[in-house]
Design a protein around this motif. Structure first.
Motif, PDB file in Angstrom:
ATOM      1  N   GLN A 148       0.720  -1.239   0.083  1.00  0.00           N
ATOM      2  CA  GLN A 148      -0.047   0.153   0.154  1.00  0.00           C
ATOM      3  C   GLN A 148       0.800   1.107  -0.185  1.00  0.00           C
ATOM      4  O   GLN A 148       1.983   1.116   0.608  1.00  0.00           O
ATOM      5  CB  GLN A 148      -0.977  -0.162   1.279  1.00  0.00           C
ATOM      6  CG  GLN A 148      -2.020   1.030   1.258  1.00  0.00           C
ATOM      7  CD  GLN A 148      -3.114   1.173   2.374  1.00  0.00           C
ATOM      8  OE1 GLN A 148      -3.019  -0.058   2.928  1.00  0.00           O
ATOM      9  NE2 GLN A 148      -3.721   1.887   2.554  1.00  0.00           N
ATOM     10  N   VAL A 149       0.436   2.379  -0.792  1.00  0.00           N
ATOM     11  CA  VAL A 149       1.052   3.463  -0.819  1.00  0.00           C
ATOM     12  C   VAL A 149       0.279   4.839  -0.668  1.00  0.00           C
ATOM     13  O   VAL A 149      -0.786   4.816  -1.065  1.00  0.00           O
ATOM     14  CB  VAL A 149       1.891   3.783  -2.246  1.00  0.00           C
ATOM     15  CG1 VAL A 149       2.545   4.963  -2.335  1.00  0.00           C
ATOM     16  CG2 VAL A 149       2.547   2.605  -2.561  1.00  0.00           C
ATOM     17  N   GLU A 150       0.598   5.347   0.473  1.00  0.00           N
ATOM     18  CA  GLU A 150      -0.148   6.662   0.727  1.00  0.00           C
ATOM     19  C   GLU A 150       0.486   8.074   0.892  1.00  0.00           C
ATOM     20  O   GLU A 150       1.932   8.057   0.815  1.00  0.00           O
ATOM     21  CB  GLU A 150      -0.604   6.673   2.079  1.00  0.00           C
ATOM     22  CG  GLU A 150      -1.547   7.505   2.691  1.00  0.00           C
ATOM     23  CD  GLU A 150      -2.982   7.051   2.279  1.00  0.00           C
ATOM     24  OE1 GLU A 150      -3.981   7.887   2.391  1.00  0.00           O
ATOM     25  OE2 GLU A 150      -2.953   5.950   1.759  1.00  0.00           O
ATOM     26  N   THR A 151       0.001   9.022  -0.010  1.00  0.00           N
ATOM     27  CA  THR A 151       0.620  10.191  -0.383  1.00  0.00           C
ATOM     28  C   THR A 151       0.046  11.377   0.202  1.00  0.00           C
ATOM     29  O   THR A 151      -1.243  11.417  -0.027  1.00  0.00           O
ATOM     30  CB  THR A 151       0.765  10.295  -1.955  1.00  0.00           C
ATOM     31  OG1 THR A 151       1.262   9.294  -2.527  1.00  0.00           O
ATOM     32  CG2 THR A 151       1.594  11.667  -2.128  1.00  0.00           C
ATOM     33  N   ARG A 198       9.599  14.760   5.600  1.00  0.00           N
ATOM     34  CA  ARG A 198      10.178  13.006   5.049  1.00  0.00           C
ATOM     35  C   ARG A 198      11.308  12.563   6.029  1.00  0.00           C
ATOM     36  O   ARG A 198      11.486  11.565   6.364  1.00  0.00           O
ATOM     37  CB  ARG A 198      10.802  13.065   3.685  1.00  0.00           C
ATOM     38  CG  ARG A 198       9.540  13.144   2.716  1.00  0.00           C
ATOM     39  CD  ARG A 198      10.127  13.236   1.248  1.00  0.00           C
ATOM     40  NE  ARG A 198      10.771  14.103   0.757  1.00  0.00           N
ATOM     41  CZ  ARG A 198      10.642  14.942   0.237  1.00  0.00           C
ATOM     42  NH1 ARG A 198       9.357  15.282  -0.157  1.00  0.00           N
ATOM     43  NH2 ARG A 198      11.340  16.132  -0.470  1.00  0.00           N
ATOM     44  N   GLU A 199      12.129  13.776   6.379  1.00  0.00           N
ATOM     45  CA  GLU A 199      13.352  13.484   7.208  1.00  0.00           C
ATOM     46  C   GLU A 199      13.035  13.140   8.660  1.00  0.00           C
ATOM     47  O   GLU A 199      13.508  11.974   9.180  1.00  0.00           O
ATOM     48  CB  GLU A 199      14.230  14.494   7.212  1.00  0.00           C
ATOM     49  CG  GLU A 199      15.030  14.919   5.770  1.00  0.00           C
ATOM     50  CD  GLU A 199      15.840  16.204   5.905  1.00  0.00           C
ATOM     51  OE1 GLU A 199      15.564  16.952   6.750  1.00  0.00           O
ATOM     52  OE2 GLU A 199      16.745  16.474   4.922  1.00  0.00           O
ATOM     53  N   THR A 200      11.896  13.598   9.174  1.00  0.00           N
ATOM     54  CA  THR A 200      11.402  13.550  10.561  1.00  0.00           C
ATOM     55  C   THR A 200      10.790  12.286  10.540  1.00  0.00           C
ATOM     56  O   THR A 200      10.875  11.380  11.614  1.00  0.00           O
ATOM     57  CB  THR A 200      10.577  14.715  11.087  1.00  0.00           C
ATOM     58  OG1 THR A 200      11.325  15.865  10.856  1.00  0.00           O
ATOM     59  CG2 THR A 200      10.258  14.533  12.380  1.00  0.00           C
ATOM     60  N   ILE A 218       7.060  18.275  -3.138  1.00  0.00           N
ATOM     61  CA  ILE A 218       6.103  18.677  -1.888  1.00  0.00           C
ATOM     62  C   ILE A 218       5.403  17.624  -1.661  1.00  0.00           C
ATOM     63  O   ILE A 218       4.382  17.425  -0.879  1.00  0.00           O
ATOM     64  CB  ILE A 218       5.015  19.761  -2.588  1.00  0.00           C
ATOM     65  CG1 ILE A 218       4.378  19.270  -3.821  1.00  0.00           C
ATOM     66  CG2 ILE A 218       5.526  20.968  -3.006  1.00  0.00           C
ATOM     67  CD1 ILE A 218       3.221  20.389  -4.165  1.00  0.00           C
ATOM     68  N   ALA A 219       5.770  16.384  -2.410  1.00  0.00           N
ATOM     69  CA  ALA A 219       4.946  15.045  -1.924  1.00  0.00           C
ATOM     70  C   ALA A 219       5.703  14.396  -0.828  1.00  0.00           C
ATOM     71  O   ALA A 219       6.961  14.022  -0.688  1.00  0.00           O
ATOM     72  CB  ALA A 219       5.251  14.139  -3.037  1.00  0.00           C
ATOM     73  N   VAL A 220       4.974  13.812   0.037  1.00  0.00           N
ATOM     74  CA  VAL A 220       5.444  12.877   1.283  1.00  0.00           C
ATOM     75  C   VAL A 220       4.912  11.399   0.963  1.00  0.00           C
ATOM     76  O   VAL A 220       3.471  11.388   1.148  1.00  0.00           O
ATOM     77  CB  VAL A 220       5.285  13.413   2.602  1.00  0.00           C
ATOM     78  CG1 VAL A 220       5.570  12.417   3.833  1.00  0.00           C
ATOM     79  CG2 VAL A 220       5.899  14.878   2.691  1.00  0.00           C
ATOM     80  N   VAL A 221       5.580  10.516   1.010  1.00  0.00           N
ATOM     81  CA  VAL A 221       5.033   9.118   0.520  1.00  0.00           C
ATOM     82  C   VAL A 221       5.188   7.957   1.592  1.00  0.00           C
ATOM     83  O   VAL A 221       6.617   8.029   1.914  1.00  0.00           O
ATOM     84  CB  VAL A 221       5.442   8.735  -0.764  1.00  0.00           C
ATOM     85  CG1 VAL A 221       4.789   7.321  -1.112  1.00  0.00           C
ATOM     86  CG2 VAL A 221       5.155   9.411  -1.793  1.00  0.00           C
ATOM     87  N   LEU A 222       4.267   7.513   1.890  1.00  0.00           N
ATOM     88  CA  LEU A 222       4.530   6.053   3.066  1.00  0.00           C
ATOM     89  C   LEU A 222       4.166   5.076   2.216  1.00  0.00           C
ATOM     90  O   LEU A 222       3.115   4.898   1.402  1.00  0.00           O
ATOM     91  CB  LEU A 222       3.725   6.296   4.251  1.00  0.00           C
ATOM     92  CG  LEU A 222       3.980   7.451   5.275  1.00  0.00           C
ATOM     93  CD1 LEU A 222       3.114   7.351   6.432  1.00  0.00           C
ATOM     94  CD2 LEU A 222       5.740   7.473   5.678  1.00  0.00           C
TER      95      LEU A 222
END
Length: 262
Positions: A148-151, A198-200, A218-222
């Motif tokens: 699963q990918v969440e953005t 992202r770094e945190t 500007i995207a943060v992805v898990l």
């Protein structure tokens, strides 16, 4: 349990129009057939003691995919569908294409391949079609299930320095929903804030126990570390904590739904 034939129509060929880290799998439009071949080069191991019959041992392994498809364009006949666009671009630039062969049961065979044939057929009494020959480069992988990918997308510019609050909600994550503070500075742009987020997140033990953290701009992805059933609760929310200027984002995007391994 009785076994039944598997419909070939449910087997699909896809190409990755995204990146290796954040793939976007697009089905080859108009696909009719696809043949996956896995072969081994045989090495002649015959010797004086092996008798009258040839003795062989398997050598290097290889794989390839042959497919054909109806050519799909817009009404003007000028723009082709996204999958073919990628194939054409990769062929002209002599670069490998990331390809995926999806079976009816949801399992996937994928890897990088060179396009060695991309020929067209345009008979006067039938639809235009094209053929694809993909020769694998290196080892493929079998993918059973989908990660699963969440953005979430950061917006705004920091007008008051402080801490932005990123709340991660996920089934099975310690402390979920977990509010994580991210220090931001005056005039930080959305891209700068996203990088700090992202770094945190990449340093948070609860987050990285379940997810890989990525994203650009500007995207943060898990991305889930393992394939599992889709978690409908998964969410990345952005809010101004002690800072100001960021656009609140209460709901993130389920970029790729998770699929449990069979």
């Amino acid at each position: 349990m009785s076994l039944i034939p598997s419909d070939g129509v449910d087997f699909l060929l896809k190409v990755n129009t995204g990146t290796a880290e954040n793939p976007v799998w697009v089905t080859i439009g108009g696909q009719r057939g696809a043949t996956l071949s896995m072969t081994a080069a045989m090495i002649d191991a015959s010797h004086k003691m092996s008798g009258a019959w040839t003795t062989s041992v398997p050598g290097l392994l290889s794989w390839s995919i042959d497919a054909d498809a109806v050519m799909l364009t817009d009404s003007a006949g000028l723009t082709v569908e996204a999958g073919r666009q990628l194939l054409l671009s990769s062929f002209y630039n002599r670069i490998l294409v990331h390809v995926r062969y999806v079976r009816k049961d949801g399992s996937k065979f994928q890897g990088y391949a060179a396009i060695t044939d991309l020929s067209e057929e345009a008979p006067h009494d039938d639809v235009a079609t094209y053929k694809i020959k993909l020769d694998g480069s290196g080892a493929p992988e079998e993918v059973n299930g989908t990660k699963q990918v969440e953005t979430v997308t950061v917006a705004g510019t920091v007008t008051t320095a402080g801490n932005a609050t990123i709340t991660v909600t996920a089934a099975g994550m310690t402390g979920s929903p977990k509010a994580i503070s991210v220090a931001v500075s005056l005039n930080d742009s959305a891209a700068v804030v996203a990088q700090k987020v992202r770094e945190t997140l990449a340093l948070d033990s609860a987050v990285i126990a379940l997810f890989d953290v990525s994203g650009v701009g500007i995207a943060v992805v898990l991305t889930r570390k393992v394939a599992a059933a889709n978690d409908a609760t998964l969410n990345i929310a952005i809010a101004n904590g002690t800072c100001a200027g960021l656009t609140a984002v209460p709901t993130s995007t389920d970029t790729t739904p998770g699929v449990a391994p069979i």
